[in-house]
Design an enzyme around this catalytic site. Sequence first.
Site, mmCIF file in Angstrom:
data_model
loop_
_atom_site.group_PDB
_atom_site.id
_atom_site.type_symbol
_atom_site.label_atom_id
_atom_site.label_comp_id
_atom_site.label_asym_id
_atom_site.label_seq_id
_atom_site.Cartn_x
_atom_site.Cartn_y
_atom_site.Cartn_z
ATOM 1 N N CYS A 113 0.857 -1.182 0.000
ATOM 2 C CA CYS A 113 0.000 0.000 0.000
ATOM 3 C C CYS A 113 0.894 1.234 0.000
ATOM 4 O O CYS A 113 1.919 1.246 0.686
ATOM 5 C CB CYS A 113 -0.871 -0.024 1.255
ATOM 6 N N GLU A 163 -8.882 -1.178 -2.065
ATOM 7 C CA GLU A 163 -9.210 0.256 -2.165
ATOM 8 C C GLU A 163 -10.525 0.574 -1.453
ATOM 9 O O GLU A 163 -10.654 1.606 -0.792
ATOM 10 C CB GLU A 163 -9.282 0.689 -3.640
HETATM 11 ZN ZN ZN Z 1 -3.733 0.949 0.096
#
Ligand code: ZN
Length: 194
Positions: A113, A163
């Site tokens: 991420c 997401e």
């Molecule tokens: Zn992320």
Amino acid sequence: MYLDKDIIKEGNPILREKAKEVKIPLNNHDLLCLEQLFQYLIISENDELAKQYNIRPGVGIAAPQVGESLRMFAMSCVDFLDEKQTKYAYAVINPKIVEASTEMTYLPDGEGCLSVVRDTIEYVVPRHYQIKFKAYVYDFFTKKTKFITKTLKGYPAIVFQHEYDHLDGILYVDKMLHKDETSAIPLYTVKNDE
Ligand code: ZN
């Protein structure tokens, strides 16, 4: 454009908020944000440009990651093309996952991420193998917003769920496990039913 310095990192409370629904049609502020999220991914896909702007490559980025607590994200899985050579690239607004398979999977090398800088290489994140979502998507070519219902499976489904979690203040590190702690099947060994 967003650069690495604009990406909110783990520890910042903005990442933990439940993001707000976006008004349709998008106002200029929200549209610019969505456009720049999408642009970040496009630039990051180009090795030369990514190096030039010093940005980390990504396949998805959500509005809360740039400090905008809004329910929108961009995803672009150019390295993943299915049998129909579909490029799963979307600018997503107010998504809802309406169905999810009981069959679970995970990326064998774990997830990453843009907001997480620590090493989590030993862990994997169980995700639904298949999901069905409803969302508004923005098309930057026609400059139109349309409402779609779509089923995703495998890699794009995993990216979507990652997401989507950002919009509810959830990070993948909250869900990660050691491989032997999950009965999910690693992706690419799940039987493809098509
Ligand atoms: Zn992320």
